[in-house]
Motif scaffolding. Structure first.
Motif, PDB file in Angstrom:
ATOM      1  N   ARG A 595       0.593 -18.658   1.470  1.00 28.41           N
ATOM      2  CA  ARG A 595       1.645 -18.073   0.849  1.00 28.41           C
ATOM      3  C   ARG A 595       2.960 -17.965   1.804  1.00 28.41           C
ATOM      4  O   ARG A 595       2.741 -18.077   2.830  1.00 28.41           O
ATOM      5  N   ASN A 596       3.908 -17.763   1.120  1.00 27.37           N
ATOM      6  CA  ASN A 596       5.366 -17.605   1.661  1.00 27.37           C
ATOM      7  C   ASN A 596       6.256 -16.435   0.695  1.00 27.37           C
ATOM      8  O   ASN A 596       6.458 -16.614  -0.234  1.00 27.37           O
ATOM      9  N   SER A 597       6.275 -15.397   1.430  1.00 30.35           N
ATOM     10  CA  SER A 597       6.902 -14.280   0.767  1.00 30.35           C
ATOM     11  C   SER A 597       6.380 -13.790  -0.310  1.00 30.35           C
ATOM     12  O   SER A 597       6.876 -13.409  -1.453  1.00 30.35           O
ATOM     13  N   SER A 599       4.588 -15.367  -2.360  1.00 35.69           N
ATOM     14  CA  SER A 599       4.339 -16.388  -3.278  1.00 35.69           C
ATOM     15  C   SER A 599       3.354 -17.456  -2.845  1.00 35.69           C
ATOM     16  O   SER A 599       3.302 -18.160  -1.653  1.00 35.69           O
ATOM     17  N   SER A 600       2.151 -17.854  -3.618  1.00 34.77           N
ATOM     18  CA  SER A 600       1.437 -18.814  -3.430  1.00 34.77           C
ATOM     19  C   SER A 600       1.709 -20.243  -3.372  1.00 34.77           C
ATOM     20  O   SER A 600       2.473 -20.554  -4.189  1.00 34.77           O
ATOM     21  N   LYS A 601       1.495 -20.784  -2.216  1.00 34.62           N
ATOM     22  CA  LYS A 601       2.197 -22.336  -2.055  1.00 34.62           C
ATOM     23  C   LYS A 601       1.213 -23.538  -2.037  1.00 34.62           C
ATOM     24  O   LYS A 601       1.237 -24.341  -2.580  1.00 34.62           O
ATOM     25  N   THR A 612       1.662 -25.241  -5.033  1.00 29.72           N
ATOM     26  CA  THR A 612       2.736 -24.677  -5.792  1.00 29.72           C
ATOM     27  C   THR A 612       4.012 -25.438  -5.377  1.00 29.72           C
ATOM     28  O   THR A 612       4.513 -25.140  -4.300  1.00 29.72           O
TER      29      THR A 612
END
Length: 644
Positions: A595-597, A599-601, A612
């Motif tokens: 994730r980044n911040s 949010s799943s990437k 994503t």
């Protein structure tokens, strides 16, 4: 003692077979009045003198009128016949009494023994006193009765009598403030030589001894009183109570001894005085099939100039011992709570002439305020012994692990092992903050196939220390070391000298700890190809080669240093990160969600990968939207593209 009540008014209980000990047996006429010097001649012709004091039991065997012979109580006025040796049912042909030399005396007066009428005579001879009692046990004389206790109207053979009834130490005159050494040893000798029996240590005052008390074959000793067996000076054997015949050869081996609730006080002989050795408390050598249940051993300290192993051990069965079980003993205020040791047997061809290997030693004890908790030494030089020792030691310890002599507090540690094999040691240690830190819960330089587990609550310098403390020859291999630690390790989790890569092979370390201040492995230790597992308090696991783990530091905010990237592998909540050359591996049975911040990437699943990515119409729009070269995006139709 085997008991026949002879006076309910006096409350005196004694035995027809064996009488309480006397101080000395006269060999020439005396006046039976007042305190006086008694001169006696032993069977070997030597002369012995004793000053008879008021209240002492004295044997009289040299009167011109033999009717005056017997057992008396010395008085400042006229002497009195002992109340257990003046009635028509008190003695028979063969009744025994021991003196403080010690000699065993046998009454030779034919039955019935009538004091004031019969001629009273005792005999002793060298063979009789050296233990040749079996002939006497089976002696039959139609004029004198059956067995050495005489006529069957008053008892059966001594063997049958002793098998049924115990001996009471208080009735033998023990625990009265004097030196009990000779009388107690004589009592033990009689019981052992007679085929065995039980001695009840029922004295509420201490039994003071000026030398080792030797417990011999087939003897059971049971402490019911409040008194301790207490050393007053340094002993010949170096222990207060020792299961030992006095003979180190195979023929002198002791068998089948039971000690119930033994109470032993080493009196801190040798400490803090500048003596090399201190007294051991409860010990054994050249013995087999010994059982100890409960009890209390205290005040056994080594001398201030002592080296490791020189006295001060609360519990110590060593050198030729086998099948030893000690359960529930409380060891208090000793240099080493428990110890066992041995060296190779002496052989004549295939025959053992002297047993010196220790095997089958089992301890399950409690320790408090002791320096070392466990000391196991199978020999102090050379390589570890190949013999299987099969020792199993369990100790629960409170405030233990610091040496007692000022300036040496951190010299050794809680569990000390050198050149020992096939031992299983399990120790739980709870140390208060006021007690202070210890050097290490485990100190071992050489030894093979040992399994050691220590649970420590308290501070220390090292969690497992392999620096030498006696010698450096031999190997350290096939061992398993487990430490579970709550507290601060002030230096290294594993410590060791340089040059160990050849001598130390195939060992396993499993270390769980709270805080290690300097590093997990001391950098001076040459530890190539050694594997260990370290677990921090908050669940981080380092599992791999020690040369990779190196100076990694554990703390409650782990990781603390950048060298963790070279640590072999990291495991946390089912995720394993393996650090190797050229490729880094993440391995888990769960999905991996990057994730980044928040949010799943990227999600790695068992059956594929889910990414994503943003949606753009074309390459130019993606660049305008902030994507760089190589970034992925998708079109409205779902086509996956890369920014170029």
């Amino acid at each position: 003692m085997p008991s026949t009540m002879i006076s309910r008014i006096d409350g005196l209980t004694t035995s027809v077979a064996v009488k309480p000990p006397i101080k000395i047996m006269t060999s020439s006429p005396i006046t039976l009045v007042g305190e006086q010097v008694i001169n006696a001649v032993t069977p070997d012709g030597s002369s012995v003198a004793h000053t008879a004091l008021d209240g002492e039991r004295i044997g009289v065997n040299g009167q011109l009128d033999k009717k005056q012979n017997g057992i008396y109580v010395c008085r400042t006025t006229a002497w009195e016949r002992a109340k257990d040796f003046d009635g028509s049912l008190d003695a028979v042909y063969g009744t025994l009494v021991t003196d403080s030399i010690p000699l065993i005396w046998r009454l030779t007066t034919p039955i019935p023994v009538l004091f004031g009428t019969s001629d009273i005579e005792f005999e002793t001879e060298s063979g009789f006193n050296q233990g040749n009692l079996q002939d006497l046990l089976n002696h039959t004389d139609p004029n004198k009765g059956t067995g050495m206790v005489g006529d069957s109207r008053y008892g059966n053979t001594l063997r049958a009598t002793l098998a049924r009834l115990p001996y009471y130490a208080s009735l033998a005159g023990l625990g009265q403030g004097g030196d009990d050494t000779l009388a107690l040893q004589a009592l033990i000798n009689v019981v052992s030589l007679s085929g065995g029996g039980e001695i009840i240590m029922d004295c509420n005052a201490d039994n003071l001894v000026s030398d080792s008390i030797y417990v011999k074959s087939y003897v059971t000793m049971t402490w019911t009183g409040l008194g301790y067996l207490k050393a007053t000076v340094n002993t010949t054997n170096g222990a207060v109570l020792v299961v030992f015949s006095g003979d180190h050869l195979a023929a002198g081996r002791v068998f089948d001894v039971t000690l119930n609730n033994p109470r032993v006080d080493g009196n801190n002989i040798g400490w803090p005085g500048a003596l090399i050795a201190g007294e051991n408390g409860l010990a054994g050598t050249n013995c087999e099939r010994v059982r100890v249940y409960g009890g209390h051993v205290k005040n056994c300290r080594r001398g201030t100039s002592a080296v490791l192993g020189a006295g001060g051990k609360g519990l110590n069965f060593e050198s030729g011992v086998a099948d030893i079980k000690v359960v529930g003993l409380f060891v208090d205020d000793c240099t080493s709570a428990t110890s066992t040791a041995g060296i190779p047997n002496l052989m004549s061809g295939s025959v053992v002439t002297q047993y010196r290997v220790s095997t089958g030693v089992q301890y399950d004890v409690i320790a408090r305020n002791c320096g070392r908790v466990v000391t196991v030494l199978h020999q102090t030089s050379g390589t570890p012994l190949p013999e299987s020792t099969n020792c199993d030691i369990k100790v629960t310890a409170i405030n233990c692990g610091r040496e007692d002599v000022v300036g040496t507090e951190l010299d050794y540690g809680a569990v000390i092992i050198d050149r020992f094999g096939n031992a299983k040691i399990t120790v739980d240690i709870i140390n208060t903050t006021a007690y202070g830190k210890i050097r290490t819960p485990i100190r071992i330089n050489r030894g093979n196939n040992n399994t050691v587990e220590v649970n420590l609550i308290g501070d220390c310098d090292y969690l497992c220390d392999h620096t030498a403390f006696l010698g450096a020859t031999g190997t350290l291999g096939g061992n398993s070391f487990t430490v579970k630690h709550t507290g601060t390790c002030n230096q290294y989790a594993l410590a060791g000298p340089s040059g160990e890569s050849v001598a130390s092979l195939n060992n396993l370390w499993d270390i769980t700890t709270s805080v290690v201040t300097i590093g997990l492995v001391q950098p001076t230790w040459q530890y190539s190809q050694f594997n260990a597992k370290f677990t921090s308090q908050n669940g981080v696991v380092l599992d791999g080669d020690l040369s990779a783990i190196g100076g990694t530091i554990f703390s409650n905010t782990y990781p603390a240093t950048t060298d963790v990237a070279f640590a072999g592998s990291l495991r946390l909540n089912g995720l394993t990160v393996s650090y190797t050359t050229g490729i880094q591996v993440l391995d888990t049975t769960d999905d991996i969600d990057m994730r980044n911040s928040g949010s799943s990437k990227l999600r790695i699943k068992a059956n594929g990968v889910v990414m994503t990515v943003p949606t753009y119409a074309d390459n130019a729009t993606a660049i305008a939207g902030g994507l760089g070269t190589g970034a992925a995006y998708k079109t409205a139709a779902g086509d996956l593209r890369i920014v170029v």
